[in-house]
Design a protein around this motif. Structure first.
Motif, PDB file in Angstrom:
ATOM      1  N   GLU A 234     -14.863  10.773 -26.324  1.00 42.41           N
ATOM      2  CA  GLU A 234     -13.838  10.459 -27.335  1.00 42.41           C
ATOM      3  C   GLU A 234     -14.455  10.467 -28.734  1.00 42.41           C
ATOM      4  O   GLU A 234     -13.832  10.932 -29.701  1.00 42.41           O
ATOM      5  N   PHE A 235     -15.655   9.947 -28.860  1.00 45.40           N
ATOM      6  CA  PHE A 235     -16.338   9.934 -30.149  1.00 45.40           C
ATOM      7  C   PHE A 235     -16.711  11.346 -30.582  1.00 45.40           C
ATOM      8  O   PHE A 235     -16.582  11.696 -31.768  1.00 45.40           O
ATOM      9  N   GLU A 236     -17.152  12.183 -29.663  1.00 48.09           N
ATOM     10  CA  GLU A 236     -17.501  13.563 -29.989  1.00 48.09           C
ATOM     11  C   GLU A 236     -16.286  14.342 -30.485  1.00 48.09           C
ATOM     12  O   GLU A 236     -16.375  15.145 -31.412  1.00 48.09           O
ATOM     13  N   ILE A 237     -15.145  14.101 -29.862  1.00 48.07           N
ATOM     14  CA  ILE A 237     -13.903  14.756 -30.294  1.00 48.07           C
ATOM     15  C   ILE A 237     -13.533  14.294 -31.707  1.00 48.07           C
ATOM     16  O   ILE A 237     -13.095  15.084 -32.556  1.00 48.07           O
ATOM     17  N   PHE A 238     -13.733  13.000 -31.968  1.00 48.40           N
ATOM     18  CA  PHE A 238     -13.444  12.457 -33.294  1.00 48.40           C
ATOM     19  C   PHE A 238     -14.340  13.097 -34.348  1.00 48.40           C
ATOM     20  O   PHE A 238     -13.888  13.421 -35.458  1.00 48.40           O
ATOM     21  N   LYS A 239     -15.600  13.300 -34.027  1.00 50.34           N
ATOM     22  CA  LYS A 239     -16.537  13.935 -34.957  1.00 50.34           C
ATOM     23  C   LYS A 239     -16.081  15.352 -35.308  1.00 50.34           C
ATOM     24  O   LYS A 239     -16.230  15.800 -36.449  1.00 50.34           O
ATOM     25  N   GLN A 240     -15.507  16.043 -34.347  1.00 52.09           N
ATOM     26  CA  GLN A 240     -14.987  17.388 -34.611  1.00 52.09           C
ATOM     27  C   GLN A 240     -13.829  17.336 -35.613  1.00 52.09           C
ATOM     28  O   GLN A 240     -13.707  18.205 -36.480  1.00 52.09           O
ATOM     29  N   SER A 241     -12.993  16.308 -35.498  1.00 50.44           N
ATOM     30  CA  SER A 241     -11.881  16.134 -36.443  1.00 50.44           C
ATOM     31  C   SER A 241     -12.406  15.833 -37.847  1.00 50.44           C
ATOM     32  O   SER A 241     -11.849  16.302 -38.846  1.00 50.44           O
ATOM     33  N   LEU A 242     -13.468  15.028 -37.931  1.00 54.65           N
ATOM     34  CA  LEU A 242     -14.068  14.733 -39.232  1.00 54.65           C
ATOM     35  C   LEU A 242     -14.555  16.015 -39.900  1.00 54.65           C
ATOM     36  O   LEU A 242     -14.377  16.209 -41.108  1.00 54.65           O
ATOM     37  N   LYS A 243     -15.154  16.882 -39.119  1.00 51.79           N
ATOM     38  CA  LYS A 243     -15.658  18.149 -39.643  1.00 51.79           C
ATOM     39  C   LYS A 243     -14.515  19.054 -40.092  1.00 51.79           C
ATOM     40  O   LYS A 243     -14.562  19.659 -41.170  1.00 51.79           O
ATOM     41  N   ALA A 244     -13.462  19.114 -39.275  1.00 53.53           N
ATOM     42  CA  ALA A 244     -12.353  20.022 -39.563  1.00 53.53           C
ATOM     43  C   ALA A 244     -11.503  19.537 -40.728  1.00 53.53           C
ATOM     44  O   ALA A 244     -11.081  20.336 -41.576  1.00 53.53           O
ATOM     45  N   GLU A 245     -11.240  18.217 -40.802  1.00 55.81           N
ATOM     46  CA  GLU A 245     -10.307  17.695 -41.797  1.00 55.81           C
ATOM     47  C   GLU A 245     -10.985  17.229 -43.091  1.00 55.81           C
ATOM     48  O   GLU A 245     -10.407  17.343 -44.175  1.00 55.81           O
ATOM     49  N   LEU A 246     -12.208  16.683 -42.967  1.00 56.42           N
ATOM     50  CA  LEU A 246     -12.871  16.128 -44.140  1.00 56.42           C
ATOM     51  C   LEU A 246     -14.181  16.818 -44.487  1.00 56.42           C
ATOM     52  O   LEU A 246     -14.832  16.447 -45.462  1.00 56.42           O
TER      53      LEU A 246
END
Length: 534
Positions: A308-320
């Motif tokens: 779940e944390f790894e998926i969140f990190k991907q969102s941080l990269k994509a969105e921010l």
């Protein structure tokens, strides 16, 4: 002009930090002007100036602290009011001659005022105003300044406009707000601002340059939910540390957040190049010790966090455009500044409760019920506060050497094995609270304690004192068994003053007991007689 160059206007070390009448770079001057926010103090100040006529002869002081915007406002006023009968002295810390000091210069200005027929407008630091009141050659001027400093006394021909009377934060009946900070943030980050337009123009190139962090940080600051967190932090700094926030220090804070060599959320809690950020460091969320945070830190160090944390990190990269961070502290800080924002699978929302500001929210509730007192809505809340929190904590502090004493008993002295105990009935005085409604929303509130069944013509049976968030926090900790130490010195001084005032009444109580481990002697006063019992 490049975006990274324009950011320099925000810095306290910039030549644009203080407004002057000299000519400078037109582009940077335009950006600085674009950042200016007109506040209520400007409306009141300009209104006073508009009332000056050729027949009137007035003195108006614009007072405040260094960096609060006096120079900018004085310059705008001088440009708006060009009448020959209004003379401006933009900065009373300056002198006209190398061999003169500011006091001599002010004496000369007031001499010219007395001999002339013009009105005078002076920008002055509040500290300098106090110094001049003691050293002024003109006694009339000196007396008027002293009356203002001591009693806030003004007159039609001698007026003061003080930045301190226009607080940057307002605690409303339902929330809190800072028009000053939110409007200034909008000026910096709104799509219509010149800074934003320069950012858009340089973004694609900037993100691939050595200045890429400045672009990422600026984009993060443009997020309104991140701005909410910044405002909340600044409210805490204002309440807990009594930090005065000026336009100059706030703009410099924004400069440091964007331009320091790390992500904005790390700059926010690790930068000490700004006097506000020095205080913000004390509220670093990575210092929190909770079960959820500790589990995350351990999981990060052991590289055992869930997918779940790894998926969140991907969102941080994509969105921010925020890549992998170097340590768990950085992630905790990132989770904190995003606590009001939705990102990807919202992994960071697991820490929402850990970041909850329960002390702040509890304080604000009690504060509101004092400042916006309503006999119907406030009494039950305040009765609970007075009886179960305030008076309980004060009684616990007084009776720390005799914790077994009852609700109406106070330890006032010790003689060998005997403890001297006063009986005193105390409670909230709602009638006094309702009568003495405060005039200013200044971050602290007054409490009113009634000494019941007390007859003494020399002493008012209502005890009034101020409570700020630091004293409120100490009271909360005292109820939990905390004992103050040297780090609590300043707030303990406040508490001791309250205790000493309360003990004056306790020493005049109608019942005093002398208690030891083997006997108790009671002295009860009724009218002019004292009854002694065991």
């Amino acid at each position: 002009m490049r975006f990274v160059d324009a950011l320099g206007v925000l810095s306290k070390s910039s030549s644009f930090a203080v407004s002057t009448e000299s000519d400078r770079d037109e582009g940077l001057t335009r950006i600085k002007s674009n950042l200016y926010v007109a506040m209520p103090i400007e409306e009141d100040f300009m209104s006073l100036l508009a009332q000056i006529s050729e027949e009137s002869k007035k003195i108006i002081f614009l007072c405040g602290s260094s960096g609060d915007g006096k120079s900018e406002l004085m310059l705008r006023a001088k440009q708006a009011f060009t009448q020959h009968y209004i003379h401006f002295h933009l900065d009373a810390t300056h002198s006209f001659e190398p061999h003169d000091n500011a006091i001599v210069t002010l004496d000369r200005i007031f001499d010219e005022f007395d001999k002339g027929s013009h009105s005078l407008v002076i920008g002055i630091n509040i500290g300098m105003l106090g110094n001049y009141s003691e050293e002024a050659k003109n006694k009339n001027i000196s007396d008027k300044i002293k009356k203002y400093l001591e009693f806030k006394e003004k007159s039609d021909d001698f007026n003061f406009v003080n930045f301190e009377d226009y607080p940057k934060f307002e605690i409303t009946e339902t929330n809190y707000k800072s028009d000053f900070i939110t409007r200034l943030l909008k000026r910096i980050t709104s799509p219509s601002s010149e800074l934003y337009q320069l950012y858009i123009k340089d973004e694609s190139e900037g993100l691939n340059s050595t200045d890429y962090l400045k672009f990422l940080n600026y984009k993060l600051l443009c997020n309104e939910k991140v701005q909410e967190v910044v405002v909340e932090l600044l409210l805490k700094v204002r309440l807990f540390r009594n930090q005065f926030i000026t336009a100059r220090t706030f703009l410099d804070l924004i400069y440091e957040l964007i331009c320091q060599k790390d992500y904005l959320f790390n700059n926010l809690f690790s930068c000490n190049n700004n006097e506000i950020l020095e205080k913000v460091i004390e509220f670093d969320p990575s210092r929190l010790r909770t079960k959820t945070i500790d589990r995350f830190v351990i999981g990060y160090e052991l590289d055992s966090l869930t997918q779940e944390f790894e998926i969140f990190k991907q969102s941080l990269k994509a969105e921010l455009m925020i890549g992998s961070l170097n340590n768990s502290n950085s992630y905790i800080r990132l989770f904190y500044i995003l606590k009001f924002e939705d990102i990807g699978n919202n992994f960071h929302k697991k820490f929402t409760e850990d970041f909850s500001e329960s002390l702040l929210s509890n304080y604000l509730e009690v504060y509101r019920h004092h400042i916006y007192y309503d006999a119907v809505k406030s009494r039950s809340v305040l009765r609970n506060f007075y009886n179960k929190e305030l008076l309980s904590a004060i009684r616990s502090y007084i009776n720390k050497k005799a914790p077994y004493l009852g609700d109406e008993q106070f330890l006032i002295a010790e003689y060998d094995e005997y403890k001297v105990i006063s009986h005193l009935k105390i409670g909230p005085d709602f009638s006094a609270l309702e009568k003495d409604q405060p005039k200013y929303n200044n971050g602290h509130f007054d409490v009113y304690i009634r000494i019941k069944d007390f007859c003494d013509e020399e002493n008012d049976p209502t005890l009034v004192f101020s409570v700020d968030i630091n004293l409120y926090e100490l009271l909360s900790r005292l109820r939990a068994g905390y004992r103050p130490n040297k780090n609590d010195r300043s707030v303990v001084v406040m508490l001791n003053e309250i205790v000493n005032r309360l003990l004056i009444f306790a020493n005049k109580s109608n019942q005093i007991n002398f208690k030891s481990s083997f006997e108790e002697i009671k002295f009860i006063r009724e009218d002019s007689c004292i009854e002694v019992g065991y």
